[in-house]
Design an enzyme around this catalytic site. Structure first.
Site, PDB file in Angstrom:
ATOM      1  N   ASN A 112       1.736  -5.806   7.038  1.00  0.00           N
ATOM      2  CA  ASN A 112       1.330  -4.665   6.213  1.00  0.00           C
ATOM      3  C   ASN A 112       2.328  -4.340   5.104  1.00  0.00           C
ATOM      4  OD1 ASN A 112       0.029  -1.807   5.770  1.00  0.00           O
ATOM      5  ND2 ASN A 112       2.183  -1.425   6.254  1.00  0.00           N
ATOM      6  N   TYR A 188       1.306  -7.363  -8.867  1.00  0.00           N
ATOM      7  CA  TYR A 188       0.848  -6.952  -7.531  1.00  0.00           C
ATOM      8  C   TYR A 188      -0.455  -7.658  -7.156  1.00  0.00           C
ATOM      9  CZ  TYR A 188      -1.262  -3.910  -3.984  1.00  0.00           C
ATOM     10  OH  TYR A 188      -1.867  -3.425  -2.841  1.00  0.00           O
ATOM     11  N   LYS A 192      -1.438 -10.495  -4.125  1.00  0.00           N
ATOM     12  CA  LYS A 192      -2.453 -10.353  -3.071  1.00  0.00           C
ATOM     13  C   LYS A 192      -3.443 -11.518  -3.107  1.00  0.00           C
ATOM     14  CE  LYS A 192      -0.966  -6.488  -1.217  1.00  0.00           C
ATOM     15  NZ  LYS A 192      -0.396  -6.450   0.147  1.00  0.00           N
ATOM     16  N   THR A 223      -1.144   7.049  -0.752  1.00  0.00           N
ATOM     17  CA  THR A 223       0.169   6.684  -0.191  1.00  0.00           C
ATOM     18  C   THR A 223       1.169   6.625  -1.335  1.00  0.00           C
ATOM     19  OG1 THR A 223      -0.031   4.290  -0.551  1.00  0.00           O
ATOM     20  CG2 THR A 223      -0.989   5.163   1.492  1.00  0.00           C
TER      21      THR A 223
HETATM   22  N1  LIG Z   1      -2.580   2.517  -0.723  1.00  0.00           N
HETATM   23  C1  LIG Z   1      -3.535   1.775  -1.257  1.00  0.00           C
HETATM   24  O1  LIG Z   1      -4.403   2.260  -1.995  1.00  0.00           O
HETATM   25  C2  LIG Z   1      -3.582   0.305  -0.955  1.00  0.00           C
HETATM   26  C3  LIG Z   1      -4.663  -0.434  -1.463  1.00  0.00           C
HETATM   27  C4  LIG Z   1      -4.722  -1.788  -1.201  1.00  0.00           C
HETATM   28  C5  LIG Z   1      -3.746  -2.398  -0.436  1.00  0.00           C
HETATM   29  N2  LIG Z   1      -2.705  -1.668   0.060  1.00  0.00           N
HETATM   30  C6  LIG Z   1      -1.683  -2.366   0.863  1.00  0.00           C
HETATM   31  O2  LIG Z   1      -1.403  -1.630   2.039  1.00  0.00           O
HETATM   32  C7  LIG Z   1      -0.099  -1.956   2.504  1.00  0.00           C
HETATM   33  C8  LIG Z   1       0.640  -0.675   2.851  1.00  0.00           C
HETATM   34  O3  LIG Z   1       0.865   0.050   1.648  1.00  0.00           O
HETATM   35  P1  LIG Z   1       0.795   1.644   1.563  1.00  0.00           P
HETATM   36  O4  LIG Z   1      -0.273   1.980   0.615  1.00  0.00           O
HETATM   37  O5  LIG Z   1       0.805   2.221   2.908  1.00  0.00           O
HETATM   38  O6  LIG Z   1       2.179   1.919   0.780  1.00  0.00           O
HETATM   39  P2  LIG Z   1       3.504   2.687   1.221  1.00  0.00           P
HETATM   40  O7  LIG Z   1       3.201   4.045   1.721  1.00  0.00           O
HETATM   41  O8  LIG Z   1       4.423   2.549   0.036  1.00  0.00           O
HETATM   42  O9  LIG Z   1       4.063   1.834   2.442  1.00  0.00           O
HETATM   43  C9  LIG Z   1       4.622   0.566   2.265  1.00  0.00           C
HETATM   44  C10 LIG Z   1       5.418   0.228   3.496  1.00  0.00           C
HETATM   45  O10 LIG Z   1       5.985  -1.085   3.306  1.00  0.00           O
HETATM   46  C11 LIG Z   1       7.357  -0.993   3.601  1.00  0.00           C
HETATM   47  N3  LIG Z   1       8.145  -2.030   2.931  1.00  0.00           N
HETATM   48  C12 LIG Z   1       8.278  -2.303   1.618  1.00  0.00           C
HETATM   49  N4  LIG Z   1       9.123  -3.317   1.435  1.00  0.00           N
HETATM   50  C13 LIG Z   1       9.545  -3.703   2.668  1.00  0.00           C
HETATM   51  C14 LIG Z   1      10.423  -4.686   3.142  1.00  0.00           C
HETATM   52  N5  LIG Z   1      11.097  -5.520   2.316  1.00  0.00           N
HETATM   53  N6  LIG Z   1      10.615  -4.811   4.477  1.00  0.00           N
HETATM   54  C15 LIG Z   1       9.965  -3.994   5.329  1.00  0.00           C
HETATM   55  N7  LIG Z   1       9.136  -3.018   4.946  1.00  0.00           N
HETATM   56  C16 LIG Z   1       8.930  -2.882   3.621  1.00  0.00           C
HETATM   57  C17 LIG Z   1       7.768   0.403   3.157  1.00  0.00           C
HETATM   58  O11 LIG Z   1       9.006   0.764   3.732  1.00  0.00           O
HETATM   59  P3  LIG Z   1      10.065   1.760   2.987  1.00  0.00           P
HETATM   60  O12 LIG Z   1       9.680   3.156   3.354  1.00  0.00           O
HETATM   61  O13 LIG Z   1      11.369   1.327   3.563  1.00  0.00           O
HETATM   62  O14 LIG Z   1       9.953   1.500   1.504  1.00  0.00           O
HETATM   63  C18 LIG Z   1       6.596   1.182   3.729  1.00  0.00           C
HETATM   64  O15 LIG Z   1       6.759   1.402   5.098  1.00  0.00           O
HETATM   65  C19 LIG Z   1       0.561  -2.771   1.380  1.00  0.00           C
HETATM   66  O16 LIG Z   1       0.532  -4.152   1.701  1.00  0.00           O
HETATM   67  C20 LIG Z   1      -0.332  -2.497   0.193  1.00  0.00           C
HETATM   68  O17 LIG Z   1      -0.317  -3.530  -0.762  1.00  0.00           O
HETATM   69  C21 LIG Z   1      -2.608  -0.329  -0.181  1.00  0.00           C
END
Ligand SMILES: NC(=O)c1ccc[n+]([C@@H]2O[C@H](COP(=O)([O-])OP(=O)(O)OC[C@H]3O[C@@H](n4cnc5c(N)ncnc54)[C@H](OP(=O)(O)O)[C@@H]3O)[C@@H](O)[C@H]2O)c1
Length: 268
Positions: A112, A188, A192, A223
């Protein structure tokens, strides 16, 4: 502790109704989740934290991956159940090796952790930013997956869920009618797209080991990922339910496929 079947866990999914073709083709019995062990990377906040929470609520032992111990510990306390901290930075080989050494049997790996970068077209972006984003979203997934494969191979029902994005779909990016028809967030989104390719390749490679590998498009969620996500109204918990569904697929479920959070297929 309640033993959940696959049907229980998917009842909350809006797109998977008992009368739907998706339901008929995918329904089966997983036979309970007691004693299953999951790892969710980047689970200290956002969608990952919700995935960890839902898996823990269902009765699994869940390793909450976090590159920062204090942030991870806070999340573990909030999640409750049998959630445990696993310090894991997906871009740090030593951190990955340390984490993998602690794993006995792993039933579910949810890749994730991800970063986004800014809303830039490829001509506006520098190669260094592409490299940084790919380090986490692509190379990190390869490194973590390969490190945990021995533990996954010890599972009776191993599953890998790659949290991708509908914005990585090239079918949608080349459809002028699609809202994804643009060159925005190029670094980004292309990361993906690469993750989608890896999903297919891992699924083919690991099929004989019974390891199912699927990609999830979680939908736009509120997020910290980027400005667009932060300004949206999407509930991360709804996306997490899709990941939980893929994590608990029955043995006759799909592999090497790309699904939206509501279990409808997404075109590559
Ligand atoms: N939100 C959306 O609309 C959306 C849409 C499509 C896909 N996604 C995908 O969903 C996934 C989760 O994203 P999110 O939206 O929940 O964003 P988020 O709230 O920014 O969470 C991202 C998470 O990834 C962690 N992370 C980043 N770099 C890392 C690393 N090098 N090692 C370990 N952990 C790391 C962050 O930890 P830290 O707190 O330490 O930074 C955080 O826990 C991602 O893959 C994203 O691409 C999200």
């Amino acid at each position: 502790m309640r033993s959940y079947g696959w049907r229980d866990l998917t009842q909350g999914l809006a797109g998977v109704r008992p009368e739907s073709a998706t339901w008929r083709s995918l329904s089966g019995s997983f036979g309970g989740v007691d004693n299953l062990v999951a790892l969710v990377t980047g689970a200290n906040k956002g969608i990952g934290k919700e995935i960890a929470r839902q898996l823990a609520d269902a009765g699994l032992t869940v390793y909450v991956g976090s590159r920062d111990a204090a942030r991870g510990e806070r999340a573990v306390e909030e999640i409750g159940g049998d959630a445990r901290l696993l310090v894991l930075n997906v871009t740090d080989d030593a951190s990955i090796a340390d984490a993998a050494r602690q794993a006995g049997t792993l039933d579910i790996l949810v890749n994730n952790a991800g970063i986004s970068g800014d809303d830039k077209t490829p001509d506006q972006e520098d190669a260094g930013t592409f490299r940084r984003i790919y380090q986490t979203n692509v190379f990190g997934v390869v490194a973590v997956t390969n490190a945990f494969l021995p533990a996954l191979r010890r599972s009776a029902h191993p599953r890998i869920v790659n949290v991708s994005s509908g914005t990585g779909s090239l079918t949608w990016a080349t459809d002028p009618q699609s809202r994804h028809w643009s060159g925005r967030y190029a670094a980004y989104r292309s990361s993906k797209t690469a993750l989608n390719a890896l999903t297919v390749f891992y699924a083919r490679t690991l099929a004989d080991d019974g390891i199912k590998v699927n990609a999830l498009a979680p939908g736009l969620r509120r997020t910290d990922l980027n400005a667009t996500a932060a300004a949206s109204g999407g509930d991360p918990a709804e996306a997490a339910a899709g990941a939980v569904w893929l994590a608990l697929l029955p043995d006759d479920g799909p592999t090497g496929e790309f699904f939206s959070w509501d279990a409808t297929p997404v075109p590559w």
